[in-house]
Design a protein around this motif. Structure first.
Motif, short mmCIF file in Angstrom:
data_model
loop_
_atom_site.label_atom_id
_atom_site.label_comp_id
_atom_site.label_asym_id
_atom_site.label_seq_id
_atom_site.Cartn_x
_atom_site.Cartn_y
_atom_site.Cartn_z
N ASP A 82 6.72 11.64 -1.50
CA ASP A 82 7.56 13.10 -1.56
C ASP A 82 6.39 13.94 -2.33
N GLU A 83 6.33 13.25 -3.59
CA GLU A 83 5.32 14.16 -4.48
C GLU A 83 4.13 14.44 -3.87
N LEU A 84 3.42 13.28 -3.14
CA LEU A 84 2.21 13.71 -2.22
C LEU A 84 2.50 14.67 -1.32
N ARG A 85 3.51 14.79 -0.96
CA ARG A 85 3.76 15.83 0.07
C ARG A 85 4.12 17.21 -0.36
N THR A 86 4.56 17.31 -1.46
CA THR A 86 5.11 18.74 -1.88
C THR A 86 4.48 19.02 -3.38
N GLY A 87 3.98 18.01 -3.99
CA GLY A 87 3.26 18.22 -5.23
C GLY A 87 4.27 18.28 -6.54
#
Length: 232
Positions: free
Chosen positions: A148-153
């Motif tokens: 999710d961090e990779l997807r949203t930052g």
């Protein structure tokens, strides 16, 4: 969170898992008392075994089974950890769920006999072995948060972990009441003045079937295909 495809895939298996665990925990005392029925085994043996004997107590059998299940879960944790290091969390998690489903089905084979008492303890040990891999669910949740961090930052650990802890609370109450309601509809006979009543075949089959219902969680495995494809 619902825009995170791997997380969406985890929701249904989570709900199924918590539902079946709650059902099994509420049915275990009924399974020991009315399906295995150590008291009845002692009365029907030749010669009869004194009812004061430890082997004639449903509570004792239930306690031994739960302790054996706990010890098996603790003992299997290093093996599951080694498997996860070798094959990955995702594949090991699938193996853990498959084994968990298969071992729980064994409760359907329960009968009221001396052999069944030994088999019940053996089934408890076999059911405890997969429980030792429960930590894999948290591992997968951590990977979902990383994705999710990779997807949203941004990092959203609190949101995901809160939802993961909220599901058991919502599911456990109705899931615990559901099998008891079914047994009542099947004609369950309440104890009379503290004496257990002989149950009909329908009630006993209902307890066996619901007790071995964890195979239903396999329905949720398909959802992890989307997670698995992302892992690959």
């Amino acid at each position: 969170m619902l825009q995170n495809r791997p997380f969406r895939a985890m929701v249904i298996p989570w709900v199924l898992d918590q539902t079946i665990v709650a059902m099994l925990s509420s049915l275990l005392p009924f399974y020991v008392q009315y399906v295995i029925s150590p008291e009845e085994i002692c009365e029907d043996s030749d010669p009869p075994i004194p009812i004061t004997s430890m082997r004639c107590s449903s509570r004792m059998l239930l306690g031994i089974g739960l302790v054996c299940m706990l010890l098996a879960a603790i003992g299997s944790m290093p093996l599951w950890q080694k498997a996860a290091m070798g094959f990955g969390d995702y594949r090991t998690w699938l193996a853990f769920n498959f084994l968990n489903a298969i071992t729980t089905i064994l409760f359907i084979l329960g009968r009221s006999s001396t052999v069944a008492i030994v088999l019940t303890i053996l089934f408890a040990i076999l059911n405890g072995a997969p429980i030792g891999a429960s930590f894999l669910t948290d591992n997968i949740l951590g990977l979902v948060i990383d994705y999710d961090e990779l997807r949203t930052g941004t990092r959203s650990e609190a949101t995901f972990t809160m939802f993961a802890s909220f599901i058991p609370k919502v599911v456990s109450v109705p899931a615990s009441a559901f099998p008891l309601t079914l047994l009542a509809l099947m004609g369950f006979r309440d104890p009379v003045q503290g004496e257990l009543q002989t149950q009909t075949d329908a009630v006993q089959w209902g307890i066996r079937t619901l007790g071995g219902a964890r195979w239903a969680r396999a329905v949720g495995w398909r959802g992890y295909g989307s997670y698995g494809s992302l892992v690959e």
